[in-house]
Design a protein around this motif. Structure first.
Motif, PDB file in Angstrom:
ATOM      1  N   GLY A  49     -34.789  48.340 -15.217  1.00 28.01           N
ATOM      2  CA  GLY A  49     -34.711  49.794 -15.314  1.00 28.01           C
ATOM      3  C   GLY A  49     -34.721  50.492 -13.971  1.00 28.01           C
ATOM      4  N   VAL A  60     -25.721  50.881 -19.562  1.00 28.40           N
ATOM      5  CA  VAL A  60     -26.803  51.709 -20.100  1.00 28.40           C
ATOM      6  C   VAL A  60     -26.240  53.001 -20.684  1.00 28.40           C
ATOM      7  N   THR A  64     -26.726  53.947 -24.515  1.00 29.92           N
ATOM      8  CA  THR A  64     -27.414  55.191 -24.886  1.00 29.92           C
ATOM      9  C   THR A  64     -26.543  56.027 -25.811  1.00 29.92           C
ATOM     10  N   LEU A  89     -27.994  46.226 -25.985  1.00 33.14           N
ATOM     11  CA  LEU A  89     -28.865  47.241 -25.400  1.00 33.14           C
ATOM     12  C   LEU A  89     -29.064  48.416 -26.348  1.00 33.14           C
ATOM     13  N   PHE A  93     -32.486  50.178 -27.658  1.00 31.97           N
ATOM     14  CA  PHE A  93     -32.729  51.610 -27.457  1.00 31.97           C
ATOM     15  C   PHE A  93     -32.941  52.326 -28.789  1.00 31.97           C
ATOM     16  N   PRO A  98     -34.245  55.200 -25.820  1.00 26.30           N
ATOM     17  CA  PRO A  98     -33.667  54.991 -24.488  1.00 26.30           C
ATOM     18  C   PRO A  98     -34.495  55.672 -23.411  1.00 26.30           C
ATOM     19  N   TYR A 102     -37.307  51.496 -19.570  1.00 28.70           N
ATOM     20  CA  TYR A 102     -36.536  50.477 -20.289  1.00 28.70           C
ATOM     21  C   TYR A 102     -37.327  49.177 -20.461  1.00 28.70           C
ATOM     22  N   ALA A 105     -36.149  46.759 -23.353  1.00 24.91           N
ATOM     23  CA  ALA A 105     -34.912  46.058 -23.016  1.00 24.91           C
ATOM     24  C   ALA A 105     -35.158  45.012 -21.931  1.00 24.91           C
TER      25      ALA A 105
END
Length: 469
Positions: A49, A60, A64, A89, A93, A98, A102, A105
Motif C-alpha cells: 500500500g 488499484v 477500486t 484485488l 476491497f 478500499p 490496504y 490485500a
C-alpha cells in the motif's frame, strides 16, 4: 451370476511413482518460514500500500472502480490489462473496503507469495531424483529475493507465481498418475486470467500429450476434459468481458497491442492523443510525458547502457524513442499499421536482432523494476545480488535442464512440463520484451531444472571416472 473371464479383462496400468516422497518435516518448516517472511515483508518491511504508483496504481484504480461500481459495460479502460489481478484485488476491497493502507490485500499477497515456497518443494519432489535436491529447491524458493520483493507490490507477478505453480504441480500429477485433472484445469484457468500469454504453455502441454499419447494410457478423455473445460470457460469469459468493454471480439486485453508494437519497434514510450493539435504540440516540445502515456523501463536501460552502434544498443525502428499517434492507446488497427511499418524498416534480420535483445534483457541487462524506483537504495542492492546470482549459477544449468527435459519428453514427460513452462517464458520475452520482473515467476522452474542438470552432469562425470578406474 456369471463370473467374468479374467483373460478378457484389461490389465491394470502401472502408474510411475513420483521422484521422491516429500518430507512432512521439510514441508512444515518451509511453509512456516514462508508465511513468517512474506507476512513480515508485506506488513512491516515493504507494505504494498506504500508503493501504489505506475502499474500498481492502475491495478488499484481498476480494482477500486470494480469494488465500488461493479463491472460496467462500455468502460474501455477496464479492458486495458488482463483482468485477473484487479478482479482479485477488487474482491478484497469489496469485502474489507478500499483505501490505504490496504492491509487486507497485503495479507492476501503475502499468503500467495508464501504458498509458492511449499509448492516449489512439492513440484521438485515430483521431478528431481533425490530428496536432497528437492530440499535445496525448497530452500532456494524460500530465500529467493526477487519473488519476495514482488510480493510487496500490487502486481500480477505474485498471484501468477502461485497460480502457475499450482497449475504445473497438478499438470505433473495428471501426467504422472492421471489424477487431479479438474484441479489442474481450475488452476490453469486462473493462470490464464492473470496472464493470458500463458495460453501458449497449455497448448504446448497438449502437444506434449499428443506426442506421448501411447505412453500415457492413464491420461484420456476424462483428464483432457478436466483440464480443458476450465480453460475454455476462462477464454470464453475473457473474450466476452473484453467485448463488453470495447464492443469488439478481437482480444482479451488491449495492452497486448501496445506491448507487441514496442517489442517489434523498440520504442521506449508510446503516447496517444485525442487531437492532432495535442500531438503536434507534444512533438514540438519533445515532451514524452503528456497524452495517454506508457513507457518500458527495460528499453530505457538499453538506451543508457549501450552506446549507438553497439549490437545491443537501442535501435528504434521509427528513429526515435517515442511513438506518438492520435487515437486510443490500445487501438489495434493503429498498432497493426505501426508494426507493419517497423517490419518494413527493419526487415527480417532486424526483427531477429530485436528478439535476441529482448531475451537478453530478461537475463542480463535489465534491473528488477520497481525495485529500482522508490526506495531503491534499500531494495535494489539485494535484487542485484540475485540478478547476478541467477546469471552465474542458474541460467546455464537451467537451459541445459530445458534441453534435457525436451530431449526426454517421452521418458520423463513430467520434466518436460517444466521445460515447456520455462521455454514459454523465453519465447514470450523474445516476441514481446524481456524484464527481470516478468521472468521471476518462472524462476522456480529454472531452479528445479538447473538442479536436475547439475545432477545429470555429476552422474555422467562419476560414471566416466568409474570406467577409467
Amino acid at each position: 451370476m456369471s463370473t467374468p473371464d479374467p483373460s478378457s479383462s484389461v490389465p491394470a496400468v502401472a502408474v510411475p511413482r513420483p521422484g521422491v516422497v516429500p518430507s512432512r518435516r521439510w514441508l512444515l518448516w518451509l511453509t512456516a518460514l514462508a508465511l513468517l517472511t512474506r507476512l513480515v515483508w508485506v506488513l512491516v518491511v515493504h507494505p504494498p500500500g506504500n508503493y501504489v504508483f505506475s502499474d500498481m496504481n492502475m491495478y488499484v484504480k481498476r480494482a477500486t472502480d470494480l469494488a465500488v461500481h461493479g463491472p460496467r459495460s462500455g468502460v474501455r479502460d477496464l479492458a486495458w490489462q488482463a483482468f485477473g489481478t484487479h478482479y482479485l484485488l477488487a474482491g478484497v476491497f469489496k469485502i474489507f473496503g478500499p483505501g490505504a493502507p490496504y492491509r487486507a490485500a497485503a495479507v492476501v499477497w503475502g499468503l500467495l507469495g508464501a504458498a509458492a515456497v511449499p509448492l516449489t518443494y512439492l513440484l521438485a519432489c515430483r521431478v528431481l531424483p533425490t530428496a536432497r535436491l528437492a530440499a535445496i529447491a525448497g530452500v532456494l524458493a524460500l530465500v529467493w529475493y526477487p519473488n519476495l520483493s514482488t510480493t510487496g507490490f500490487f502486481l500480477s507477478e505474485t498471484p501468477f507465481l502461485c497460480a502457475q505453480l499450482l497449475s504445473a504441480y497438478w499438470l505433473v500429477r495428471v501426467v504422472q498418475e492421471g489424477k487431479m485433472a479438474w484441479a489442474a484445469g481450475v488452476a490453469s484457468a486462473l493462470c490464464f486470467m492473470l496472464r493470458p500469454q500463458s495460453a501458449l504453455f497449455f497448448v504446448l502441454v497438449f502437444g506434449l500429450w499428443l506426442v506421448n499419447v501411447r505412453g500415457l494410457p492413464w491420461v484420456r478423455l476424462r483428464q483432457l476434459v478436466g483440464v480443458g473445460l476450465p480453460l475454455i470457460a476462462a477464454l470464453a469469459f475473457s473474450v466476452w468481458r473484453y467485448h463488453s468493454h470495447t464492443g469488439r471480439w478481437d482480444g482479451i486485453a488491449e495492452n497486448a497491442n501496445m506491448n507487441l508494437t514496442a517489442g517489434r519497434c523498440h520504442n521506449i514510450v508510446t503516447q496517444a492523443f485525442k487531437k492532432k493539435a495535442d500531438l503536434d504540440r507534444s512533438a514540438r516540445a519533445n515532451n514524452t510525458n503528456d497524452g495517454r502515456r506508457v513507457s518500458l523501463p527495460s528499453y530505457r536501460t538499453l538506451q543508457v547502457t549501450f552506446p549507438p552502434g553497439h549490437p545491443l544498443a537501442l535501435n528504434p525502428a521509427m528513429e526515435g524513442e517515442t511513438i506518438r499517434f492520435v487515437g486510443y492507446i490500445g487501438d489495434p488497427w493503429i498498432h497493426r499499421d505501426l508494426r507493419r511499418e517497423c517490419y518494413r524498416r527493419t526487415g527480417l534480420i532486424g526483427q531477429l536482432q530485436y528478439s535476441v535483445v529482448n531475451l537478453l534483457l530478461q537475463w542480463f541487462i535489465s534491473r528488477q523494476w520497481p525495485d529500482n524506483a522508490k526506495n531503491r537504495q534499500y531494495f535494489l542492492p539485494p535484487s542485484e545480488v540475485f540478478r547476478y546470482g541467477f546469471q552465474i549459477f542458474v541460467l546455464v544449468p537451467s537451459l541445459l535442464g530445458v534441453g534435457l527435459g525436451l530431449a526426454r519428453l517421452r521418458r520423463t514427460p513430467a520434466t518436460a512440463v517444466l521445460a515447456l513452462c520455462l521455454f514459454n517464458s523465453m519465447l514470450l520475452a523474445a516476441v514481446f520484451f524481456g524484464d527481470v520482473r516478468l521472468r521471476t515467476p518462472y524462476d522456480p522452474y529454472a531452479i528445479i531444472l538447473a538442479l536436475l542438470a547439475v545432477h545429470w552432469l555429476l552422474t555422467r562425470w562419476r560414471a566416466r571416472r568409474a570406467q577409467r578406474a
